[in-house]
Design a protein around this motif. Sequence first.
Motif, PDB file in Angstrom:
ATOM      1  N   PRO A   5       6.111  23.952  13.237  1.00 57.58           N
ATOM      2  CA  PRO A   5       6.824  23.451  13.658  1.00 57.58           C
ATOM      3  C   PRO A   5       6.914  22.774  14.641  1.00 57.58           C
ATOM      4  O   PRO A   5       6.078  22.480  15.455  1.00 57.58           O
ATOM      5  CB  PRO A   5       8.064  24.696  15.265  1.00 57.58           C
ATOM      6  CG  PRO A   5       7.941  25.958  13.822  1.00 57.58           C
ATOM      7  CD  PRO A   5       6.223  25.760  13.751  1.00 57.58           C
ATOM      8  N   ARG A   6       7.208  21.426  14.644  1.00 61.12           N
ATOM      9  CA  ARG A   6       6.504  20.043  15.354  1.00 61.12           C
ATOM     10  C   ARG A   6       7.827  19.222  15.380  1.00 61.12           C
ATOM     11  O   ARG A   6       8.684  19.070  14.424  1.00 61.12           O
ATOM     12  CB  ARG A   6       5.223  20.176  14.611  1.00 61.12           C
ATOM     13  CG  ARG A   6       5.258  19.307  13.186  1.00 61.12           C
ATOM     14  CD  ARG A   6       4.048  18.632  12.550  1.00 61.12           C
ATOM     15  NE  ARG A   6       4.534  18.544  11.277  1.00 61.12           N
ATOM     16  CZ  ARG A   6       3.459  19.322  10.439  1.00 61.12           C
ATOM     17  NH1 ARG A   6       2.595  20.019  11.187  1.00 61.12           N
ATOM     18  NH2 ARG A   6       3.775  19.274   9.234  1.00 61.12           N
ATOM     19  N   VAL A   7       7.669  18.440  16.445  1.00 52.47           N
ATOM     20  CA  VAL A   7       8.679  16.747  16.370  1.00 52.47           C
ATOM     21  C   VAL A   7       7.895  15.875  16.554  1.00 52.47           C
ATOM     22  O   VAL A   7       6.892  15.865  17.021  1.00 52.47           O
ATOM     23  CB  VAL A   7       9.529  17.175  17.362  1.00 52.47           C
ATOM     24  CG1 VAL A   7      10.978  16.066  17.139  1.00 52.47           C
ATOM     25  CG2 VAL A   7      10.184  18.552  18.130  1.00 52.47           C
TER      26      VAL A   7
ATOM     27  N   PHE B  38       7.555  11.810  17.189  1.00 52.43           N
ATOM     28  CA  PHE B  38       8.048  10.689  17.549  1.00 52.43           C
ATOM     29  C   PHE B  38       7.085   8.939  17.176  1.00 52.43           C
ATOM     30  O   PHE B  38       6.294   9.539  17.465  1.00 52.43           O
ATOM     31  CB  PHE B  38       8.477  10.370  19.135  1.00 52.43           C
ATOM     32  CG  PHE B  38       8.909  12.406  19.815  1.00 52.43           C
ATOM     33  CD1 PHE B  38      10.525  12.404  19.472  1.00 52.43           C
ATOM     34  CD2 PHE B  38       8.768  13.227  20.266  1.00 52.43           C
ATOM     35  CE1 PHE B  38      11.102  12.999  20.283  1.00 52.43           C
ATOM     36  CE2 PHE B  38       9.329  14.391  20.917  1.00 52.43           C
ATOM     37  CZ  PHE B  38      10.894  13.756  20.654  1.00 52.43           C
TER      38      PHE B  38
ATOM     39  N   PHE C 182       4.912  16.904  18.555  1.00 52.85           N
ATOM     40  CA  PHE C 182       4.826  17.840  19.535  1.00 52.85           C
ATOM     41  C   PHE C 182       5.008  19.037  18.723  1.00 52.85           C
ATOM     42  O   PHE C 182       6.172  19.158  18.404  1.00 52.85           O
ATOM     43  CB  PHE C 182       6.361  17.303  20.920  1.00 52.85           C
ATOM     44  CG  PHE C 182       6.826  18.461  21.616  1.00 52.85           C
ATOM     45  CD1 PHE C 182       5.803  18.374  23.107  1.00 52.85           C
ATOM     46  CD2 PHE C 182       7.284  19.329  21.906  1.00 52.85           C
ATOM     47  CE1 PHE C 182       5.367  19.651  23.929  1.00 52.85           C
ATOM     48  CE2 PHE C 182       7.416  20.400  22.486  1.00 52.85           C
ATOM     49  CZ  PHE C 182       7.167  20.362  23.474  1.00 52.85           C
ATOM     50  N   PRO C 183       4.362  19.817  19.409  1.00 55.23           N
ATOM     51  CA  PRO C 183       5.160  21.512  18.838  1.00 55.23           C
ATOM     52  C   PRO C 183       5.154  22.130  19.638  1.00 55.23           C
ATOM     53  O   PRO C 183       5.221  22.955  20.816  1.00 55.23           O
ATOM     54  CB  PRO C 183       3.281  21.766  19.019  1.00 55.23           C
ATOM     55  CG  PRO C 183       2.761  21.389  19.624  1.00 55.23           C
ATOM     56  CD  PRO C 183       3.748  19.829  20.010  1.00 55.23           C
ATOM     57  N   PRO C 184       6.983  22.840  19.756  1.00 54.25           N
ATOM     58  CA  PRO C 184       7.658  23.969  20.418  1.00 54.25           C
ATOM     59  C   PRO C 184       7.267  25.263  20.520  1.00 54.25           C
ATOM     60  O   PRO C 184       6.946  25.678  18.785  1.00 54.25           O
ATOM     61  CB  PRO C 184       8.350  23.344  20.030  1.00 54.25           C
ATOM     62  CG  PRO C 184       8.677  22.345  18.781  1.00 54.25           C
ATOM     63  CD  PRO C 184       7.639  21.975  19.185  1.00 54.25           C
ATOM     64  N   VAL C 185       7.515  25.871  21.296  1.00 53.97           N
ATOM     65  CA  VAL C 185       6.683  27.497  21.156  1.00 53.97           C
ATOM     66  C   VAL C 185       7.850  28.165  21.918  1.00 53.97           C
ATOM     67  O   VAL C 185       8.822  27.804  22.335  1.00 53.97           O
ATOM     68  CB  VAL C 185       5.954  27.494  22.175  1.00 53.97           C
ATOM     69  CG1 VAL C 185       4.211  27.304  21.041  1.00 53.97           C
ATOM     70  CG2 VAL C 185       5.377  27.893  23.365  1.00 53.97           C
TER      71      VAL C 185
END
Lengths: 83, 207
Positions: A52-54, A56, A77-80
Amino acid sequence: MHVRLALFATLTPYLPEPSEADESTTHERTIDLPDGATVGQVISSLGLPDEPRVVFVNGRHADDDGILADGDRLAIFPPVAGG
Amino acid sequence: MPYRDAPVTGSDEDAVLHKRLASARVGIIGLGGLGSNVAWMLVRAEIGTLVLVDFDTVDPSNLNRQFYFADQVGRLKTEACMENLLRIDPNADLVVTNTRVTENNLAEIFANVDLIIEAVDTAQDKAMILSVAGEALPGVPLISASGLAGYGSANDIVTRRLTDDVWMVGDLVSDTSDHPLFASRVTVAAAHQAHMAVRILLGLTEP
């Protein structure tokens, strides 16, 4: 064209080698791309893991098919897990 | 809360700050270790309205860090959380929805909020919320969290501003897949989220 690339957290090892214009100590690099390059093409070329990544572009969410323009700032940005 | 309607005895500035918080509407996505603790902090800050969303029930394993009690095991988190918050402030204005937030319902559930707190568990849901909120609710501040598991230093948990509208709390790397969760560290992250919310509502955008 030149795009400013920022990779956060666990993605920083995927940053390209710094160019002369870069400060190697930061999580940002300037990358040279062909006109019309997409977000997805940059992600593929960097070899980012399929996690998963976001994404921008200039502070707004962008999809993989988003087309980049000269001077754009691309941040990934890779949320954990954990909440 | 007894002092909610009491005259503010401090300076005029206090009255202005109180009024700003009391007129705010804040959404919280997820009422687990982050969200349930952010919720009580914001009720104590006398935020005007909290929009609280979760789909889960209270599990015994939640009690080591989440704002629930043993006699609430098995109950919906939305209902148990509301009950607990109303014990702090019987006049708190709470809007609860028992559902899983998805890309299809996020904008509708959180229409008209001044700020959103992302407090969900999985990395997939965090990525979805960061993406969808930015598209569907542009300009609404979003305070997310990533990296709060384990027993690493509490000082590694910080608030960063990722974009004009997105703030990120955590150490960015400590994943629940290989780290246990401790109330102390999770609540540090929750406090960062709640405090950034207060600051944004008071017009301060730097972490």
